[in-house]
Structure formats: structure tokens, C-alpha cells
Motif scaffolding. Structure first.
Motif, PDB file in Angstrom:
ATOM      1  N   THR A 244       0.843  -1.186   0.000  1.00 52.09           N
ATOM      2  CA  THR A 244       0.000   0.000   0.000  1.00 52.09           C
ATOM      3  C   THR A 244       0.882   1.241   0.000  1.00 52.09           C
ATOM      4  O   THR A 244       2.100   1.164   0.152  1.00 52.09           O
ATOM      5  CB  THR A 244      -0.897   0.014   1.256  1.00 52.09           C
ATOM      6  OG1 THR A 244      -0.058   0.033   2.426  1.00 52.09           O
ATOM      7  CG2 THR A 244      -1.780  -1.224   1.297  1.00 52.09           C
ATOM      8  N   GLU A 246       0.986   3.396   2.265  1.00 50.82           N
ATOM      9  CA  GLU A 246       1.533   3.561   3.614  1.00 50.82           C
ATOM     10  C   GLU A 246       2.676   2.577   3.886  1.00 50.82           C
ATOM     11  O   GLU A 246       3.633   2.910   4.576  1.00 50.82           O
ATOM     12  CB  GLU A 246       0.411   3.361   4.640  1.00 50.82           C
ATOM     13  CG  GLU A 246       0.850   3.622   6.080  1.00 50.82           C
ATOM     14  CD  GLU A 246      -0.287   3.425   7.063  1.00 50.82           C
ATOM     15  OE1 GLU A 246      -0.045   3.579   8.273  1.00 50.82           O
ATOM     16  OE2 GLU A 246      -1.415   3.093   6.622  1.00 50.82           O
ATOM     17  N   HIS A 247       2.561   1.375   3.325  1.00 49.26           N
ATOM     18  CA  HIS A 247       3.588   0.347   3.534  1.00 49.26           C
ATOM     19  C   HIS A 247       4.002  -0.243   2.173  1.00 49.26           C
ATOM     20  O   HIS A 247       3.713  -1.404   1.876  1.00 49.26           O
ATOM     21  CB  HIS A 247       3.074  -0.765   4.442  1.00 49.26           C
ATOM     22  CG  HIS A 247       2.619  -0.292   5.777  1.00 49.26           C
ATOM     23  ND1 HIS A 247       3.493   0.094   6.775  1.00 49.26           N
ATOM     24  CD2 HIS A 247       1.364  -0.140   6.282  1.00 49.26           C
ATOM     25  CE1 HIS A 247       2.794   0.446   7.852  1.00 49.26           C
ATOM     26  NE2 HIS A 247       1.504   0.322   7.569  1.00 49.26           N
TER      27      HIS A 247
END
Length: 446
Positions: A244, A246-247
Motif C-alpha cells: 500500500t 503507507e507500507h
């Protein structure tokens, strides 16, 4: 705020005892378990009322405490235990998981299931009958499963006049037999489960006995099989790649630590590939920690991008298990269909499942006298025997003597998923010298 090391020490100090009970038919095993639960105030009011009602319908003056564990209708009607019944209770000193296992010969496989994770086994003997064939069978199963503590509960002492010499003779005979099998600790306790003597409260009828009651022993026996004291073993259950915004680069390997302790910065080896790396991070319950231990479920992050999938095993590079495709083990056959030489099976070890062939069945164990019946050709339900299994892929397998978690496995029917046998890698009994079964490679197609 406590440190991670202090939290580790606190968790290790919390004691949980898993124990199993075993006894021949009519030895009073279910009554003992019921008495233990009742007198330790571990029975709910509605459960006790239900038992009192059934007992009254049968014309019994007192509640039949065996009904607290014999839950199946067939069990209540026949007055026997058929299935393994698990009970959870606690006292001020310890938490308990109790496995009440059947005593019939045809339910030996159920005892194997109940005792496979036990730290202690309570073997019941009727004081009038002494040590019988089934008593020896239960002692042998406990020894095979490496149960570290065995309690001999000599029951129905009230029916032999609470005679010390009766108890002493039974205790001496059983202790000698179990010691020969390699059971490391045996404790004998004279009891009357029906009357409650020496179960939870000390008996007023046996002043010659100065040892602990059953509950007192359960509360104080050391839990010697410490998973954190064994070499670290981490079977990978799932690979986490969220990818994602975010990661974007997160790659974690999730699973439950089977044994030992893992630390950030520790060098590890991934098996069976043999690739090495270093633990970069450990995530537990949504937070990063520096240390984790069995049986916690965590996610490991490594410094290197290695091809790791479900079934791989991560272990310290300083003490990894050996890999093998020839598994020599003792198995307890639990299926109704026989296990024959040449059978194609699936072998499930931790989170890894591989194809395998039963290459040899060198012997079948006769539990009555511990004799070996050579080359039986097959094992049937409740049989215990030695097998040699050839796997299609290497397995990172410890011996069962070193680790009950990573030294055990299941043999499964690939056609319908039925569990055929429960296996224990390595030698049979602790007292026996290690033997090696030579493998004949002729005729294998993998």
C-alpha cells in the motif's frame, strides 16, 4: 513502564499446567475428575444442579460427579469415557487445562490425542486390582509421548480398608515399570475419589501417608518442559505484503513461535533453502518489540529479501535443525483404515505439508510387554509402530526427544484428508539406545 525483558520474565512466571488423566474401565477416573472440579469449586451452579437432577432420576443418594466430564449420551448410558473431554479451571496458585481421556483399549488413540500436549499424566489404578495390562499400556503411552511427570493415583482405597501395604505394593510395581520406560518422575498418591480422600483435602483415614493431595501436587509440580528453553523455531504461516501507499515495501513473515526466543539483530537461517539473514524487526500485537518467545504469534521482518513461503522454518543460524527426506519415527495409528508399506500419504509438519511414501514398517509395539513384532506389513487402528517415511521435499525436523512441537507430525490420506497417524521422530523410549534404520533407496520415484 516495564521493559520488554521484565515483561518476558513476568509472562514466564505465569504457570499453566496441561495434564491428562487415564485409567481402566471402572477405575473411577471420571469420578476423580469430577471430584477435583467440584471440591476446587470449579463447577458452575447450573452444571451441578443438572448432575444432581440426573443422579436423583437414577435413584442415587449423592450427585454422580463423573457426569461432570462424561458429556456424551453413550458415555452416560454405559458409564464409560469415550471421547477426550477438555476442562479448564484455575486455583489461586495455577491455571489448568485437563484432558480426560478414555480407558478402553479401543480408545488408545484418544489417549494419545489428550496426552500429546500434556506436562503431566494422572494414571488411575483400582486398589483392589493393582497394576493390570491397561495400566502398563497407559504408562507406555505416557513414556512414548515424553510426558515429564506421571502421577499414580491408587483409587478406591476405602474398599481395601485404607491399608498402607496395599498402596505400597502397587506403587512399587508401577514405579519400577514406568522407570524402565524412562519416565523421569513418578509420584504415587492413595485416594478415594468417591469419598474425596486426598483429592483436594487430606484424608483423615490415611494418617500413614504424608505426601501431597492430588490438587496440591498439581499446583506445585514444576512445569519442566519450558518452550523458551528450547532452540528457537519459527514455522512461517503467512507472508504479509500489503503493498500500500503507507507500507510500500513491507514484507513480514507471520506465524507462532513453536519454541525458544527470537531477538532483533539475531542471525537466522531459513529452511529448507539454507539461506541466511538477520532479524530486522519483530511485530507483535501491532507494535514493534525487541524480543519474542514461544508460544507468541508474531511477524518477523528480515534484512534481506529472501524467497520465503508458508511451510518454511526460520531458526537461529547458531542452532538450526537438520533437514532430511528420510523420516524414522514412532507413530500411533488413529484411523480405521490400515497404514501399509507403500502407502502414499501427506506428511504435515508444523505449517509444512509434503507428499510422502511409507517406505518401511520395521515393527509394531506390543504395549502389554513392550515386545516388538517385526515387519507387520501394516498398522491398524490404535497400533503403535516404527515407520520409515520418504518425503518428496526436505523437512527441518527435530527429534521428538528434543522438541515435542517440532519433532511431531501427522500422516494424512491425500484422497480425503483423513488423519492416519500421529508421528514422533527419533527413538521410541527415553531409556532405549538410539537405533538407526538404514534406508533402501531402490524403487522410489522422487
Amino acid at each position: 513502564m516495564t521493559s520488554t525483558t521484565e515483561q518476558f520474565a513476568d509472562v514466564r512466571a505465569t504457570t499453566l499446567l496441561r495434564f491428562a488423566t487415564a485409567g481402566s474401565v471402572d477405575d473411577g477416573k471420571s469420578t476423580l475428575v469430577g471430584r477435583l472440579l467440584h471440591d476446587s469449586k470449579s463447577v458452575l451452579t447450573d452444571q451441578l444442579e443438572a448432575v444432581e437432577a440426573v443422579s436423583a432420576q437414577r435413584g442415587q443418594d449423592a450427585p454422580d460427579l463423573a457426569l461432570l466430564t462424561d458429556g456424551l449420551r453413550a458415555e452416560r448410558e454405559q458409564g464409560i469415557t469415550i471421547d477426550v473431554a477438555y476442562r479448564y479451571f484455575a486455583t489461586a496458585r495455577r491455571r489448568f487445562i485437563l484432558a480426560d481421556t478414555p480407558g478402553h483399549v479401543q480408545y488408545t488413540r484418544n489417549m494419545v490425542t489428550g496426552a500429546s500436549t500434556a506436562d503431566l499424566a494422572v494414571v488411575l489404578v483400582d486398589a483392589r486390582n493393582g497394576v493390570i495390562e491397561q495400566t502398563r499400556r497407559h504408562a507406555a503411552v505416557a513414556a512414548l509421548l515424553r510426558v515429564p511427570h506421571v502421577v499414580l493415583a491408587v483409587n478406591k482405597m476405602d474398599l481395601v480398608g485404607y491399608e498402607e501395604k496395599v498402596f505400597a505394593a502397587i506403587a512399587e510395581e508401577f514405579t519400577a515399570y514406568a522407570s524402565d520406560l524412562g519416565v523421569p518422575e513418578i509420584t504415587a498418591i492413595p485416594i478415594s475419589a468417591l469419598a474425596g480422600d486426598n483429592v483436594v483435602e487430606p484424608s483423615a483415614h490415611m494418617d500413614w501417608y504424608g505426601g501431597p493431595t492430588v490438587l496440591e501436587h498439581l499446583e506445585t509440580v514444576p512445569v519442566s518442559h519450558d518452550l523458551t528453553a528450547c532452540p528457537a523455531r519459527f514455522p512461517v504461516q503467512y507472508v504479509i505484503r500489503p503493498q500500500t501507499a503507507e507500507h510500500p515495501d513491507y514484507r513480514g513473515y507471520a506465524g507462532q513461535i513453536a519454541s525458544g526466543v527470537l531477538r532483533v539483530g539475531e542471525a537466522v537461517t531459513v529452511l529448507p533453502s539454507g539461506r541466511t539473514s538477520v532479524i530486522e524487526g519483530i511485530d507483535a500485537l501491532g507494535e514493534s518489540v525487541d524480543i519474542a518467545w514461544a508460544p507468541q504469534s508474531v511477524t518477523l521482518r528480515l534484512t534481506d529479501d529472501i524467497d520465503i513461503s508458508r511451510g518454511d522454518l526460520i531458526a537461529p543460524s547458531s542452532n538450526p535443525p537438520a533437514t532430511t527426506q528420510d523420516v524414522v519415527a514412532t507413530v500411533c495409528h488413529v484411523a480405521d483404515q490400515p497404514l501399509a508399506v507403500g502407502a502414499r500419504v501427506l506428511l504435515k509438519h508444523t505449517t509444512r505439508t509434503v507428499k510422502a511414501i511409507v517406505k518401511e514398517i520395521p515393527s509394531r509395539l506390543t504395549l502389554d510387554d513392550l515386545s516388538q513384532h517385526p515387519d507387520p506389513g501394516q498398522l491398524v487402528a490404535n497400533d503403535i509402530g516404527r515407520v520409515v517415511v520418504r518425503t518428496a521435499e526436505p523437512l527441518a525436523l527435530d527429534t521428538y526427544a528434543d522438541s515435542r512441537r517440532t519433532g511431531s507430525f501427522l500422516l494424512i490420506d491425500p484422497a480425503d484428508g483423513t488423519t492416519l497417524a500421529a508421528g514422533m521422530a527419533g527413538e521410541s523410549f527415553a531409556s532405549q539406545a538410539r537405533t538407526t534404520v538404514q534406508a533402501d533407496e531402490e524403487g522410489w520415484d522422487f
